[in-house]
Enzyme design. Sequence first.
Site, short mmCIF file in Angstrom:
data_model
loop_
_atom_site.label_atom_id
_atom_site.label_comp_id
_atom_site.label_asym_id
_atom_site.label_seq_id
_atom_site.Cartn_x
_atom_site.Cartn_y
_atom_site.Cartn_z
N TYR A 106 1.15 -1.07 0.11
CA TYR A 106 0.14 0.11 -0.02
C TYR A 106 0.76 1.02 -0.19
O TYR A 106 1.62 1.11 0.57
CB TYR A 106 -0.84 -0.27 1.17
CG TYR A 106 -1.74 0.63 1.15
CD1 TYR A 106 -2.99 1.43 0.34
CD2 TYR A 106 -2.29 2.26 2.71
CE1 TYR A 106 -3.67 2.59 0.19
CE2 TYR A 106 -2.65 3.17 2.00
CZ TYR A 106 -3.51 2.73 1.14
OH TYR A 106 -4.63 4.65 1.23
N ASP A 128 9.55 3.55 0.34
CA ASP A 128 8.03 4.31 1.71
C ASP A 128 8.73 3.69 2.98
O ASP A 128 8.29 2.36 3.39
CB ASP A 128 6.94 3.59 0.47
CG ASP A 128 5.58 4.02 1.78
OD1 ASP A 128 5.73 4.19 2.82
OD2 ASP A 128 4.05 3.96 0.86
N LYS A 149 2.75 9.41 8.77
CA LYS A 149 2.83 9.26 9.97
C LYS A 149 3.71 9.83 11.53
O LYS A 149 3.62 10.79 11.59
CB LYS A 149 2.80 7.70 10.19
CG LYS A 149 1.80 7.34 9.43
CD LYS A 149 0.92 5.59 9.44
CE LYS A 149 1.19 4.75 8.97
NZ LYS A 149 -0.70 5.04 8.33
N1 PLP Z 1 2.22 4.05 2.16
C1 PLP Z 1 2.43 3.81 3.46
C2 PLP Z 1 2.82 2.23 3.37
C3 PLP Z 1 1.37 3.41 4.42
O1 PLP Z 1 1.22 2.65 5.05
C4 PLP Z 1 0.21 4.57 4.22
C5 PLP Z 1 -0.92 4.95 4.73
O2 PLP Z 1 -1.50 3.55 6.09
C6 PLP Z 1 0.30 5.35 2.93
C7 PLP Z 1 2.01 5.12 2.59
C8 PLP Z 1 -0.13 6.68 2.73
O3 PLP Z 1 -0.02 7.54 4.50
P1 PLP Z 1 -1.15 8.82 4.56
O4 PLP Z 1 -2.60 7.72 4.87
O5 PLP Z 1 -0.97 9.44 5.28
O6 PLP Z 1 -1.72 9.74 2.83
#
Ligand code: PLP
Length: 491
Positions: A198, A293, A321
């Site tokens: 994700y 990421d 986060k």
């Molecule tokens: N990348 C990862 C690995 C995530 O777990 C998340 C959200 O949980 C995101 C990107 C997206 O972040 P946001 O919810 O701040 O848009």
Amino acid sequence: MNMTHRPTEPTSSEPAYAISQWPDNGDLMDRLNALIKHPIRGIRKDAMPGVLDYFEQKCPTSKAWARRAAEVIPGGVQHNLAFNYPFPLAMTKVDGAHMWDADGNRYIDFLQAGGPTLLGSNYLPVRQKAHEIIDECGPATGMLHEYEFKLAELIRHHMPNIEMFRMLGSGTEAVMGAIRLARAHTGRKWVIKVGGGYHGWSDQVVYGLRVPGTGRREAAGIPRGSTGKTQEVFPNELGTLRRKLMLNRIRGGTAAVIVEPLGPESGTRPVTPEYNAEVRKLCDEFGALLIFDEVVTGFRVGMGGAQGYFNVRPDLTVFGKCITGGYLMAGGIGGPKSIMMTLVGGIGSGTKRAFVGGTLSANPLSCVAGFYAIEEMARTNAAVIAGRAGDRLAKGLKEIMDRYGLPYVVYNLGSIVHLQTSALLLMSMRNPIKLLREVHARRQLMEEMGAAYLAHGILTVGGSRIYTSMADTDDVIDDALDRFESVFKLV
Ligand code: PLP
């Protein structure tokens, strides 16, 4: 504003990373595959009415508010992770390891707002700094604020691969910006992600979500062209990645390979210990940028992030986060100056740039909260403390599950604990008939388990994941284990 920089305490002989031991991938995959083959096993039919009775008897305010919310909010919740079976609970108070609902019921909070509050919820020293900055200049000014560069300096201090940092509004925005930057920098087009991973909800990465091989399954409303240059590879399959990189070389080239460095969905299928280093080599061979990421892992895995833990240098790092300790507008991109200058801010320098922006991004509140949250994480070694809580919880859960002869699988990567009861997230399009036949029952099992945990005072991430925090003392974890045991008695 009187905010003197408090230096972090000198490092002791404490470990620097939260993950005390990387799981044995072979053994883990055997156990997970056995769970997939095992007949679905959840809360007994005769026990489920008792679980649902909790919500009817103890949560009347949540029930009434959920009804109102459903009239004006699609699905009745604004957050995909707000657990909503049989109806969403409305929370009114959080403190450290606990959360209270609108009817005054207390829960052990293993959602931790979806991950950012590594220090524990509503952590006082950061809250005080947030109050001060709000009193002084409100949350936003639209102009340079000293904590913009202080936060960037602090991130650079802990992650030496990052020379420059551009702050954005969320992890989603940061991924979107990093991909744009990679394309602008390399002049190439293709982006390869790992199936099941994700990376937020921007058009190009709503592809192969949760279940590997599902491609555009969730891409309603997204034109084919937007995902036309996105590809997915199955977790841990380096051969497939190499083949895709080779093929792309003759049709426009690969701009970036983007990975969650623990494995897709925060290590739902953990990488092998050498995976990230091998991907790094492939990126070097084919001239693609490697994007880590680290939305979940920075700084949950440790102050050096997953890149420090694996000792692998990504070209670009995506944050979200923890970067603001749970305060609003949490996102950003970091990397070497040679690449990051393509994200130049301001009205424009006349040179080629990848355009990003955001009215409220990098506001003083986000930057101050982020600065002090990260400082506190370093000073307290929060990731390691939270990781120990994860170790204790996973070990205790395994012992209980073995005692009750349950087929479930639990393992942890520091403070990220995976508790697989339904194995829904472990299925794949390699066996589409099984997936289609069982997806409904497995989703229902996950929902029922999540509801049973809640009825026993435990809030999890979607019924299958647990984030521990620095606030999780041994007493909190032991209390949680007693509650989990009460749930497993109902299986
Ligand atoms: N990348 C990862 C690995 C995530 O777990 C998340 C959200 O949980 C995101 C990107 C997206 O972040 P946001 O919810 O701040 O848009």
